[in-house]
Design a protein around this motif. Structure first.
Motif, PDB file in Angstrom:
ATOM      1  N   UNK A   1       2.247   7.883 -10.518  1.00 24.32           N
ATOM      2  CA  UNK A   1       0.819   8.205 -10.620  1.00 24.32           C
ATOM      3  C   UNK A   1       0.110   7.700  -9.373  1.00 24.32           C
ATOM      4  N   UNK A   2      -1.107   8.173  -9.163  1.00 24.67           N
ATOM      5  CA  UNK A   2      -1.931   7.652  -8.073  1.00 24.67           C
ATOM      6  C   UNK A   2      -2.436   6.260  -8.438  1.00 24.67           C
ATOM      7  N   UNK A   3      -2.632   5.433  -7.427  1.00 27.22           N
ATOM      8  CA  UNK A   3      -3.116   4.072  -7.678  1.00 27.22           C
ATOM      9  C   UNK A   3      -4.467   4.074  -8.381  1.00 27.22           C
ATOM     10  N   UNK A   4      -5.308   5.076  -8.089  1.00 28.88           N
ATOM     11  CA  UNK A   4      -6.625   5.139  -8.728  1.00 28.88           C
ATOM     12  C   UNK A   4      -6.526   5.292 -10.237  1.00 28.88           C
ATOM     13  N   UNK A   5      -5.417   5.846 -10.731  1.00 24.09           N
ATOM     14  CA  UNK A   5      -5.228   5.984 -12.181  1.00 24.09           C
ATOM     15  C   UNK A   5      -5.019   4.632 -12.869  1.00 24.09           C
ATOM     16  N   UNK A   6      -4.724   3.605 -12.087  1.00 26.49           N
ATOM     17  CA  UNK A   6      -4.439   2.283 -12.644  1.00 26.49           C
ATOM     18  C   UNK A   6      -5.576   1.287 -12.434  1.00 26.49           C
ATOM     19  N   UNK A   7      -6.586   1.648 -11.675  1.00 27.78           N
ATOM     20  CA  UNK A   7      -7.650   0.713 -11.317  1.00 27.78           C
ATOM     21  C   UNK A   7      -8.342   0.154 -12.562  1.00 27.78           C
ATOM     22  N   UNK A   8      -8.423  -1.191 -12.599  1.00 30.25           N
ATOM     23  CA  UNK A   8      -9.049  -1.929 -13.713  1.00 30.25           C
ATOM     24  C   UNK A   8      -8.372  -1.641 -15.058  1.00 30.25           C
ATOM     25  N   UNK A   9      -7.054  -1.430 -15.016  1.00 28.90           N
ATOM     26  CA  UNK A   9      -6.305  -1.168 -16.243  1.00 28.90           C
ATOM     27  C   UNK A   9      -5.037  -2.010 -16.276  1.00 28.90           C
ATOM     28  N   UNK A  10      -4.536  -2.226 -17.492  1.00 27.97           N
ATOM     29  CA  UNK A  10      -3.247  -2.879 -17.715  1.00 27.97           C
ATOM     30  C   UNK A  10      -2.415  -1.939 -18.583  1.00 27.97           C
ATOM     31  N   UNK A  11      -1.190  -1.659 -18.139  1.00 32.29           N
ATOM     32  CA  UNK A  11      -0.313  -0.744 -18.866  1.00 32.29           C
ATOM     33  C   UNK A  11       1.080  -1.342 -18.974  1.00 32.29           C
ATOM     34  N   UNK A  12       1.840  -0.884 -19.932  1.00 32.90           N
ATOM     35  CA  UNK A  12       3.233  -1.310 -20.061  1.00 32.90           C
ATOM     36  C   UNK A  12       4.102  -0.518 -19.088  1.00 32.90           C
ATOM     37  N   UNK A  13       5.004  -1.217 -18.429  1.00 31.05           N
ATOM     38  CA  UNK A  13       5.886  -0.540 -17.487  1.00 31.05           C
ATOM     39  C   UNK A  13       6.679   0.568 -18.164  1.00 31.05           C
ATOM     40  N   UNK A  14       7.131   0.326 -19.385  1.00 34.78           N
ATOM     41  CA  UNK A  14       7.953   1.305 -20.085  1.00 34.78           C
ATOM     42  C   UNK A  14       7.206   2.607 -20.355  1.00 34.78           C
ATOM     43  N   UNK A  15       5.865   2.579 -20.315  1.00 36.03           N
ATOM     44  CA  UNK A  15       5.071   3.778 -20.586  1.00 36.03           C
ATOM     45  C   UNK A  15       4.787   4.593 -19.336  1.00 36.03           C
ATOM     46  N   UNK A  16       5.178   4.114 -18.174  1.00 39.58           N
ATOM     47  CA  UNK A  16       4.891   4.800 -16.926  1.00 39.58           C
ATOM     48  C   UNK A  16       5.865   5.955 -16.718  1.00 39.58           C
ATOM     49  N   UNK A  17       5.437   7.017 -16.000  1.00 43.65           N
ATOM     50  CA  UNK A  17       6.317   8.172 -15.817  1.00 43.65           C
ATOM     51  C   UNK A  17       7.270   8.068 -14.630  1.00 43.65           C
ATOM     52  N   UNK A  18       7.091   7.082 -13.761  1.00 44.18           N
ATOM     53  CA  UNK A  18       7.892   7.001 -12.546  1.00 44.18           C
ATOM     54  C   UNK A  18       9.247   6.355 -12.744  1.00 44.18           C
ATOM     55  N   UNK A  19      10.064   6.308 -11.678  1.00 45.82           N
ATOM     56  CA  UNK A  19      11.425   5.770 -11.793  1.00 45.82           C
ATOM     57  C   UNK A  19      11.485   4.296 -12.149  1.00 45.82           C
ATOM     58  N   UNK A  20      10.463   3.526 -11.829  1.00 44.98           N
ATOM     59  CA  UNK A  20      10.500   2.100 -12.159  1.00 44.98           C
ATOM     60  C   UNK A  20      10.529   1.858 -13.653  1.00 44.98           C
TER      61      UNK A  20
ATOM     62  N   UNK B   1       0.829  -1.207   0.000  1.00 47.38           N
ATOM     63  CA  UNK B   1       0.000   0.000   0.000  1.00 47.38           C
ATOM     64  C   UNK B   1       0.862   1.256   0.000  1.00 47.38           C
ATOM     65  N   UNK B   2       0.517   2.202  -0.868  1.00 48.63           N
ATOM     66  CA  UNK B   2       1.245   3.452  -0.935  1.00 48.63           C
ATOM     67  C   UNK B   2       2.474   3.438  -1.814  1.00 48.63           C
ATOM     68  N   UNK B   3       2.765   2.325  -2.478  1.00 52.75           N
ATOM     69  CA  UNK B   3       3.996   2.220  -3.274  1.00 52.75           C
ATOM     70  C   UNK B   3       3.816   2.627  -4.728  1.00 52.75           C
ATOM     71  N   UNK B   4       2.574   2.801  -5.181  1.00 57.34           N
ATOM     72  CA  UNK B   4       2.356   3.066  -6.604  1.00 57.34           C
ATOM     73  C   UNK B   4       2.976   4.387  -7.042  1.00 57.34           C
ATOM     74  N   UNK B   5       2.716   5.463  -6.305  1.00 56.55           N
ATOM     75  CA  UNK B   5       3.247   6.754  -6.746  1.00 56.55           C
ATOM     76  C   UNK B   5       4.776   6.806  -6.711  1.00 56.55           C
ATOM     77  N   UNK B   6       5.439   6.336  -5.623  1.00 58.77           N
ATOM     78  CA  UNK B   6       6.905   6.350  -5.657  1.00 58.77           C
ATOM     79  C   UNK B   6       7.496   5.564  -6.828  1.00 58.77           C
TER      80      UNK B   6
END
Length: 276
Positions: free
Chosen positions: A107-126, A98-103
């Protein structure tokens, strides 16, 4: 359905979790990853996979026998999905704390709810690790993350405090179905603050988190225990409340689910793009 019939049929229900070998994340990754699950390549595929609702975000490394790798971010699932079996594949699933999505993903976890995305398309450090995660052997992924992830992340005191509050709230809801107002009082925050923390850090409201938790507990508990006892043990008012909530989240009643009378499988959810 009587308890004996439930016991006989529950083992035949093929949830995706049944094929997984779960184990805790190493201590060095525990602030961000709560659990690791490994599904080895399946050759004897079932006709149905049931994906039970789950109020966590998961980083999935899916590998086909050819060696092709998909590195995906799967947000919280608010309702069950039923998929037909596809080609054999194995995967490593990293369930976030819990709380690890934004770091991790920016993005906020709610932005990902019921979605599948590619890691490479995410804006965070991961996302900067996506190429390495795509190329590594699955056995090398966890050591790689232990050596690189802590250095890639930085958190301020406010974010650490939010994660601490979420950990405590999730433990309370998981443990004894404590009402939201009591959880908020125990943590010395308002109910509104707690809802906002869940939306940002988990992706669903505390109420929906509790519903998903109870339904998963019902599936785990189904066996030689009467439904009325399972209802009480998992925090429902009575058996009819259990049945109604189960049907709302799973799409079928417990009776039909444990008889294997499931909705028709649908195509796997497609990968979506993150709005910028």
């Amino acid at each position: 359905m009587d308890a004996v019939t439930v016991m006989q049929n529950s083992a035949a229900v093929q949830t995706a979790d049944r094929f997984e070998d779960p184990y805790p994340a190493p201590e060095s990754l525990r602030p961000w990853i709560a659990e690791i699950g490994r599904i080895h390549t399946l050759t004897d595929l079932p006709t149905h996979f049931t994906h039970v609702p789950q109020a966590v975000t998961t980083l999935v490394l899916r590998t086909e026998p050819s060696g092709r790798r998909d590195t995906l971010v799967i947000g919280p699932r608010t309702r069950a999905t039923y998929a037909g079996a596809k080609a054999p594949a194995g995967c490593l699933r990293l369930r976030l704390a819990p709380g690890a999505v934004r770091p991790l993903f920016g993005v906020a976890a709610a932005d990902l709810t019921d979605r599948i995305l590619r890691l490479a398309d995410m804006p965070g450090p991961a996302a900067d690790l996506a190429r390495e995660l795509t190329e590594l052997d699955l056995d090398d992924v966890i050591p790689f993350l232990e050596s690189t992830l802590p250095q890639a992340l930085s958190e301020n005191a406010t974010r650490r405090e939010h994660r601490r509050l979420l950990d405590s709230a999730v433990a309370a809801i998981d443990g004894d179905a404590t009402p939201l107002r009591d959880v908020a009082t125990r943590l010395s925050v308002s109910e509104r603050q707690l809802r906002n923390l869940f939306t940002t850090g988990v992706g669903v409201s505390p109420k929906h988190y509790a519903r998903i938790t109870r339904v998963r507990q019902v599936i785990d508990a189904a066996g030689n225990t009467p439904w009325s006892d399972i209802a009480v043990a998992t925090g429902y008012y009575d058996q009819s409340h259990l049945t109604a909530d189960f049907r709302s989240l799973m799409g079928v009643t417990p009776d039909r689910f444990f008889k294997g009378k499931l909705p028709e499988p649908t195509a796997c959810q497609s990968v979506t793009a993150l709005a910028r």
